[in-house]
Design an enzyme around this catalytic site. Sequence first.
Site, short mmCIF file in Angstrom:
data_model
loop_
_atom_site.label_atom_id
_atom_site.label_comp_id
_atom_site.label_asym_id
_atom_site.label_seq_id
_atom_site.Cartn_x
_atom_site.Cartn_y
_atom_site.Cartn_z
CB SER A 48 -0.94 0.00 1.22
OG SER A 48 -0.22 -0.20 2.42
CG HIS A 278 -1.22 3.74 4.37
ND1 HIS A 278 -1.80 3.21 5.50
CD2 HIS A 278 -0.83 2.67 3.61
CE1 HIS A 278 -1.76 1.88 5.44
NE2 HIS A 278 -1.16 1.54 4.30
#
Length: 297
Positions: A48, A278
Amino acid sequence: MTRPRLPFLRVATRLAATLAAVTGMLLATTPPASAAVPSGRYVALGDSYTAGPLIPSQVDLNCLRSNRNYPSLVAGSANSSSFADVSCSGATTNDILNSGSGQLGITVPPQLNAVTSGTALVTVQIGGNDIGFSSIMTTCAEDSLSSPLGSPCKDRYTAGGSDQLRARIDATAPKVTAVLQAVRAAAPNARVVVLGYPAILPDTGNGCWPVVPIAYQDVPYLRGVQKSLNAMLAGVAAANNAGYADVYTPSIGHDACKSKSTRWVEGLVPQNAAAPFHPNAAGEQGMASALLARLNG
């Protein structure tokens, strides 16, 4: 194999209400400069942090992949003759070598299938999910609620006198080795570069609980774990005739505790379009610039 799902919905529902009760919770980018990188076929493999979940625009909902992630920026800068970004959110080393399933449960072929004998450049960013990144962040965030000034997460993972997370990193090294050896076999003449991971937590100090809900004394511990993961990736790359792009050093000062306009990585409740914990679009651009600098080095 069933691929682990991203934690952002689960984390938000389990933690946000409690954190709010304790205290108030708290992009346009330009392409990197052109670089003299291989202009042939470029294949990006990864998880990711490569894919860029929730960064507009998402071009693959099963893998939560953005067209503004660092592989897309690098491919555009290098004028790659062809480009295959097969990174997928939740991917482990096993998903590079074998079929898995994406965030929607749809089958994803082995990422390695995209690497052909004529490939000129392969980038690999993998290993975070092998050590259990999602569960570590969730567990440590939840533990922080009971002891925000203590070290409940470190106490959990070092109980009994051994460090479970360092052991996971050691166990992941041969898996990354297998990935790099498979890439080399598939594309003998390709330039292969492994990327580390950017800073989630500040490089010094004790963090910013509850904005990033990691207990104060756990911040140095988790910072050390991330640095150990990056060191392992650098060592495995060197041992397998691959380059290593350090994205941690340029990310210092851009961690999740910084302001919305400065951070490269989001906290539990993102202020820029990205998944919790993230990279946002600025983070993807920062990694692209670090990769281009390594390719030109």
